[in-house]
Design a protein around this motif. Structure first.
Motif, PDB file in Angstrom:
ATOM      1  N   THR A 985       0.809  -1.225   0.000  1.00 25.60           N
ATOM      2  CA  THR A 985       0.000   0.000   0.000  1.00 25.60           C
ATOM      3  C   THR A 985       0.839   1.271   0.000  1.00 25.60           C
ATOM      4  OG1 THR A 985      -1.857  -1.125   1.064  1.00 25.60           O
ATOM      5  CG2 THR A 985      -1.793   1.276   1.225  1.00 25.60           C
ATOM      6  N   GLU A 989       0.518   4.113  -2.876  1.00 25.59           N
ATOM      7  CA  GLU A 989       0.171   5.503  -2.555  1.00 25.59           C
ATOM      8  C   GLU A 989       1.146   6.472  -3.212  1.00 25.59           C
ATOM      9  OE1 GLU A 989      -1.891   4.712   1.838  1.00 25.59           O
ATOM     10  OE2 GLU A 989       0.193   5.388   1.702  1.00 25.59           O
ATOM     11  N   GLU A 990       2.417   6.100  -3.238  1.00 23.78           N
ATOM     12  CA  GLU A 990       3.411   6.977  -3.858  1.00 23.78           C
ATOM     13  C   GLU A 990       3.282   6.957  -5.377  1.00 23.78           C
ATOM     14  OE1 GLU A 990       5.575   9.994  -3.033  1.00 23.78           O
ATOM     15  OE2 GLU A 990       4.952   8.625  -1.428  1.00 23.78           O
ATOM     16  N   LYS A 992       0.559   6.558  -6.863  1.00 27.65           N
ATOM     17  CA  LYS A 992      -0.658   7.354  -7.117  1.00 27.65           C
ATOM     18  C   LYS A 992      -0.314   8.839  -7.255  1.00 27.65           C
ATOM     19  CE  LYS A 992      -2.836   8.885  -3.869  1.00 27.65           C
ATOM     20  NZ  LYS A 992      -2.947  10.147  -3.083  1.00 27.65           N
ATOM     21  N   LYS A 993       0.624   9.293  -6.432  1.00 22.16           N
ATOM     22  CA  LYS A 993       1.037  10.699  -6.522  1.00 22.16           C
ATOM     23  C   LYS A 993       1.704  10.978  -7.863  1.00 22.16           C
ATOM     24  CE  LYS A 993       1.683  11.058  -1.507  1.00 22.16           C
ATOM     25  NZ  LYS A 993       2.672  11.220  -0.412  1.00 22.16           N
ATOM     26  N   GLY A1019      -4.171   2.991  -4.229  1.00 25.13           N
ATOM     27  CA  GLY A1019      -3.410   3.897  -3.380  1.00 25.13           C
ATOM     28  C   GLY A1019      -4.150   5.162  -3.019  1.00 25.13           C
ATOM     29  N   LEU A1020      -5.376   5.322  -3.536  1.00 27.92           N
ATOM     30  CA  LEU A1020      -6.186   6.490  -3.144  1.00 27.92           C
ATOM     31  C   LEU A1020      -6.571   6.375  -1.674  1.00 27.92           C
ATOM     32  CD1 LEU A1020      -6.470   6.510  -6.316  1.00 27.92           C
ATOM     33  CD2 LEU A1020      -8.742   7.514  -5.957  1.00 27.92           C
ATOM     34  N   ASN A1021      -6.685   7.519  -1.016  1.00 28.97           N
ATOM     35  CA  ASN A1021      -7.159   7.483   0.366  1.00 28.97           C
ATOM     36  C   ASN A1021      -8.679   7.604   0.407  1.00 28.97           C
ATOM     37  OD1 ASN A1021      -7.860  10.286   0.204  1.00 28.97           O
ATOM     38  ND2 ASN A1021      -5.730  10.833   0.693  1.00 28.97           N
TER      39      ASN A1021
END
Length: 1136
Positions: A985, A989-990, A992-993, A1019-1021
């Motif tokens: 995860t 997440e990274e 995703k950025k 990876g979205l919150n």
């Protein structure tokens, strides 16, 4: 089916003539039409229709004939009205749908003249339409529907066999039978049918019919082939006894061998040895003998050597080059090696290039090639002889190839480019040698390389002249695109896109290469049109973008929908916005390309069809709607439902197991728990693969099993319970396995693996070649551990293999694997003990390392032993070359952290090969990543797109801080590939950025972006998920749904969950479910059911089935292949 069509025709006549009401005399009614009218009264509709066709073919159809027919009906007190005839036809149709073999029964009642008429219009007439006054019948459609409809095809085959020879001339029958067989399933050609073939045919007729069976050899079962051989032998023996007056002890003459063709492999050994030497000499002298012997792919070593012995005894010198050229596949079993010179050995090796077509015995072929290779190289160097060794060079070790000079490889390239079966490590060496000599990589020299082109390094492709590179991908590389690594494909693509304007580059990129083009590059190109997209393979994300773009440029949906790949990108909203007429007129494009559609798209099609025309909705679409829509399927509508559903792949339609169970319950209800014969099997089609074990056990008759078994063999995912019941049925059908013939064993195929160990042992002892063939060809998942164990013991205990243990180890009393053993065993090599692998001779290891590296079943201890063996053979790790690492395959998984760091990992191609293994630990992956960066002298910020593609799953080992430094332009080019990775995860997440730097903030992401980025979307919150439009939820890839953390998944709104679509809802894991509240769970169930009810409806219980499916006899938009086309014709009749 066919018969209903005839009724419709008569209905037409009566409809036109009803006004006459019996006022006209019937005295002038022609006898044949009078006979047809009597047949209508008697309910013999097929007979009547064929008589009318025959009448029309020889007479002029006048406008008063319908009135005369009606007058005749009235004179016979057969008072028909349209309503009564409609009901009569409806009942007839319902009966036919329930009993498809009724068509056979009706055909059996027709006379010779009627059969000839049927044959004329089905097979011999080139007319596309049939005109009867103002009535026009589409003959092409009739032919197509009969050939495609379940039961109809089988009926045509059986009725042709039964009626053809008595009714027509023999030559006509052969032609018709040939046509029927070629458009039907050859599985109908079973031993019981073959035994009834006529045996008193004229010579020319027999030859032509034999030629038909020779053409169909590969499509028939082993038992059918054996039965056909027996039939051919009976006819030939009869002819021989009658016509031959010589002293030969065998009926097998040169001419009869030629007639037998590939069936000659069924001759008994003793029969071959009795063939007259004169006849054998004559046969080998035939110009076509070589062509025939080139096709005996399933000949055994024993039979081949018997033929060779007989040929040699007949006066042909097997050492003579011209004789060797005539031997076809018999050369694969050549055994006269004494005092052979190098020239003969090279000729044999050249001829043996065709031996990879043999069905088995490759270990024997491999051994023979190795022996001939040694002879061919006597007193010469490998550099001197390379071009004359044919495909025996595949048997050379990597070390031997590495010692070749670049000039030798260049000079031998015309031979090397024809060779198949190379290991990746061999390809890398030879490609490097060839290009070292050529200096510059060009279109011309790449076009000379054949399969060796896949060994060109990524950097070499990237350094090519762009113009030459474009020529390469449209030519030499096009057939090998799927064999290139992700790094190579990305290196090629990135060079092409960087060197030309995007419009011309995207236009010129064809086939599979276009799938590598990233979404962000497609955004930059606005000049797309429908012709640009043709002949290109598309990812779903590309299709989503392109369909939306192109739909704004065209007003004719058919222009886009006819491009199959674009169908992947049609959204639910776009389907909903189609007008009813447009949707119904274009549904055929979806119907023909169901395999390209997602379950969500199929669900959308079902809802649209239900809304547009529920009475004509293809029955299979009902299966993807909520379960209550199946409730009205019963009685006469069962068979249409089964036929329609049986033509699809149920697993692709319905991903949810509970939903599938409900559909299968309806299937069982329609079957009444019983499958009685082959016609029921025809109706079920692919549904056979989903029959519950209890139905296979209790409902499947042995007669049906004989037909169903061929369908079971092609099923993709049978459960263990299903296989167990199939095994019991097979033993009921064929008796105890201990009494099976070689043909039955071959037909049973991978299901042999289900037998008990003692039964397997008996079969392996009786038919070792057949069992080894099954073990090699079957999918690994279908082979039980017990089966592989029996195969292993059989091979290890054989005395034919020459085993040389490692002299450096204490191997006294240990059975070390030989090359023959390794080749024969395939996946069963996993049963060698650690001790036995330790005793593996170094030469044997070197020759077979690529093969050993492909064995999936090796455990860590076995891999460790093989890794140490590699170190023993190749020396210290720092001295290893790239091809050494690549050749290890799964063995490389045994490297520890320090060993990985000791390897030279400077080449992205080495990394790409290591990345194919998906079992690396995180520690190992970090070491691979570190080794690549250090050895190549790069930093993460300097990685190019092809480096990222080559690293594959090792990217998941990146530190968060390093991910931030990846260049956006390089990342965007491979974002779809990164989206396939199952990373942790924090890494997602990274990523995703980074994706936001390419596509903007997540709130603005559409369906094509969501699908493009794959698991990165996980990876979205929670806040970002909430901001997404609910309409994009179905376009998450299922792997992304699985990777969403539980605490984030629970933040999805009920509306978002309800819009996940059936496929995504089906992959929600239990831990994610546990975090959902009652309303969210209810929404998840709506998605699983394929429901269109809103969450509010579900809350209030207002989601009910307001309409009932009551199919009308309306076929305007019914899918092809279903017999309701008859109804369509019927309606046409009533409205004409």
């Amino acid at each position: 089916m066919y018969k209903n069509l005839k009724i419709c025709l008569l209905l037409l006549l009566m409809n036109h003539a009803e006004a006459a009401n019996g006022q006209m005399s019937d005295k002038d009614l022609p006898p044949l039409l009078q006979k047809a009218a009597e047949e209508v009264i008697a309910g013999k509709y097929l007979n009547a229709f064929l008589d009318i066709l025959h009448f029309q073919g020889t007479n002029v159809w006048t406008t008063d004939l319908p009135k005369k027919i009606m007058a005749y009906f009235h004179a016979q007190n057969a008072i028909f009205t349209i309503n009564s005839l409609q009901m009569s036809i409806k009942n007839y149709l319902e009966n036919l749908l329930y009993r498809p073999k009724q068509l056979l029964s009706d055909f059996q009642q027709i006379n010779h003249q009627q059969f000839q008429t049927a044959v004329k219009y089905l097979f011999r007439s080139k007319k596309k339409h049939f005109e009867l006054g103002n009535i026009v019948l589409d003959l092409d459609m009739i032919r197509e529907r009969i050939f495609q409809s379940p039961g109809g095809n089988r009926t045509l085959f059986l009725i042709t066999l039964e009626k053809c020879f008595p009714a027509l001339s023999s030559m006509e029958c052969v032609d018709i039978l040939s046509q029927v067989l070629r458009v039907s399933s050859v599985s109908y050609l079973q031993p019981d049918v073959i035994r009834n073939l006529p045996k008193d045919l004229q010579q020319d007729t027999f030859r032509n019919l034999s030629a038909v069976f020779k053409d169909l050899y590969d499509k028939t079962t082993a038992n059918a082939r054996r039965a056909l051989y027996v039939w051919m032998k009976q006819v030939l023996q009869k002819s021989y006894v009658t016509n031959e007056l010589n002293d030969s002890t065998s009926w097998v003459s040169a001419e009869n061998l030629w007639i037998l063709g590939r069936y000659m492999v069924h001759l008994p050994l003793e029969e071959i040895m009795k063939i007259s030497l004169n006849e054998m000499r004559l046969f080998i002298s035939y110009d076509n003998a070589t062509k025939q012997l080139d096709t005996v792919y399933d000949i055994t070593p024993e039979l081949a050597q018997a033929f060779l012995e007989r040929i040699n005894s007949s006066g042909f010198d097997l050492r003579n080059t011209s004789t060797i050229y005539r031997l076809g596949l018999l050369v694969c079993f050549y055994d006269n090696m004494e005092q052979m010179d190098a020239i003969v050995a090279r000729v044999l090796l050249h001829q043996m290039m065709k031996c990879n077509q043999l069905r088995g015995f490759q270990a024997d072929v491999h051994k023979l090639k190795a022996q001939l290779l040694d002879i061919a190289m006597q007193n010469q160097t490998l550099n001197d002889t390379l071009g004359s060794l044919s495909d025996a060079v595949v048997g050379l070790t990597s070390s031997q190839l590495d010692f070749l000079s670049p000039e030798a490889v260049h000079n031998a390239i015309s031979t090397l480019n024809q060779v198949s079966g190379w290991a990746k490590s061999q390809i890398m060496i030879l490609s490097s040698k060839y290009l070292t000599y050529e200096k510059v990589l060009s279109f011309y020299n790449i076009s000379q390389m054949g399969a060796l082109v896949t060994g060109i390094s990524t950097q070499s492709f990237y350094s090519m002249n762009p113009k030459e590179l474009f020529q390469v991908i449209r030519g030499a590389l096009s057939q090998y695109a799927s064999d290139l690594s992700p790094a190579q494909r990305q290196g090629i693509l990135s060079k092409m896109l960087a060197s030309r304007d995007l419009t011309s580059a995207v236009t010129d990129i064809q086939g599979a290469f276009f799938k590598e083009v990233c979404l962000s590059d497609l955004w930059k190109e606005t000049g797309f049109n429908s012709s640009t997209v043709k002949e290109k393979e598309l990812r779903r994300s590309q299709a989503l973008f392109l369909y939306e773009l192109l739909s704004k440029k065209t007003s004719a949906p058919a222009d886009l929908l006819s491009i199959g790949q674009l169908l992947k990108g049609v959204t639910c909203q776009q389907i909903d916005h189609m007008s009813t007429d447009s949707f119904l007129n274009n549904f055929r494009f979806f119907d023909k390309n169901l395999q390209l559609l997602s379950p969500y798209q199929v669900n959308c099609l079902a809802w649209k069809f239900w809304k547009a025309s529920k009475t004509s909705i293809p029955p299979f679409l009902l299966s993807v709607l909520p379960a209550q829509y199946l409730e009205s399927i019963s009685g006469t509508f069962c068979v249409p439902f089964l036929i329609s559903l049986g033509k699809t792949e149920l697993d692709l339609l319905i991903p949810n197991l509970h939903k599938k169970y409900a559909v299968l319950q309806k299937v069982q209800e329609c079957l009444n728990g019983s499958i009685s014969d082959e016609y029921d099997v025809d109706v079920l089609g692919n549904l056979i693969c989903h029959l519950p074990p209890a139905v296979i056990r209790d409902g499947l008759s042995l007669r049906a099993m004989a037909a169903a078994f061929h369908q079971f063999r092609v099923c993709r995912q049978l459960s263990h319970e299903q296989k167990t019941e199939i095994k019991h049925k097979l033993t009921e059908l064929h008796g105890t396995p201990k009494n099976w013939t070689a043909q039955t064993t071959q037909d049973v195929g991978p299901f042999v693996a289900l037998l008990a160990k003692d039964e397997l042992t008996v079969l392996t002892e009786k038919f070792p070649g057949t069992i080894l063939k099954i073990a090699k060809m079957a999918q690994l998942a279908s082979l039980s551990e017990e089966f592989l164990s029996v195969v292993f013991e059989s091979v290890r205990n054989s005395t034919t293999s020459i085993r040389t243990p490692d002299p450096t180890a204490d191997c006294t009393g240990v059975t070390a694997p030989s090359s023959d053993d390794i080749i024969k065993l395939a996946e069963a090599n996993a049963f060698w003990s650690v001790r036995e692998l330790q005793c593996l001779d170094t030469d044997t290891f070197t020759k077979n390392v690529d093969f050993l590296g492909s064995v999936v079943g090796f455990n860590r201890s076995q891999l460790m032993v093989l890794k140490e063996k590699a170190k023993q053979v190749w020396g210290a790790l720092p001295g290893w070359k790239s091809y050494h690492v690549v050749s290890l395959g799964r063995i490389a998984l045994a490297f520890n952290e320090s060993e990985i760091e000791a390897l030279d990992l400077s080449s992205v191609d080495t990394i790409a090969a290591l990345s194919q293994q998906m079992e690396w630990t995180l520690v190992q992956a970090k070491s691979i990543l570190k080794g690549f960066l250090e050895d190549s002298g790069q930093t993460v910020s300097g990685l190019k797109s092809f480096d990222l593609a080559g690293l594959g799953a090792n990217l998941c080992a990146l530190n968060i801080s390093d991910i931030k430094t990846i260049k956006t332009t390089e990342f965007s080019a491979v974002i779809a590939r990164v989206g396939l990775l199952p990373c942790r995860t924090p890494v997602l997440e990274e990523f995703k950025k980074l994706a936001e730097s390419v596509f903007g903030i997540t709130a603005g992401w559409n369906s094509s972006i969501i699908h493009e980025i794959g698991t990165i979307a996980a990876g979205l919150n929670g806040k970002e998920f909430k901001a997404l439009d609910k309409d994009v939820m179905p376009y998450f890839q299922p792997t992304a749904i699985r990777h969403i953390p539980d605490e984030v998944f629970k933040e999805l709104s009920p509306e978002q969950i309800a819009n996940l679509g059936p496929e995504n809802a089906a992959v929600v894991v239990e831990s994610q479910r546990k975090h959902l509240n009652a309303l969210q769970l209810q929404s998840l169930q709506l998605a699983l059911d394929g429901s269109r009810a809103s969450v509010q409806d579900a809350q209030t219980g207002a989601s009910t089935l307001h309409s009932t499916y009551t199919p009308a006899l309306n076929c305007a938009h019914f899918p092809s292949g279903f017999s309701i086309w008859l109804c369509a014709l019927f309606i046409l009749c009533l409205t004409s």
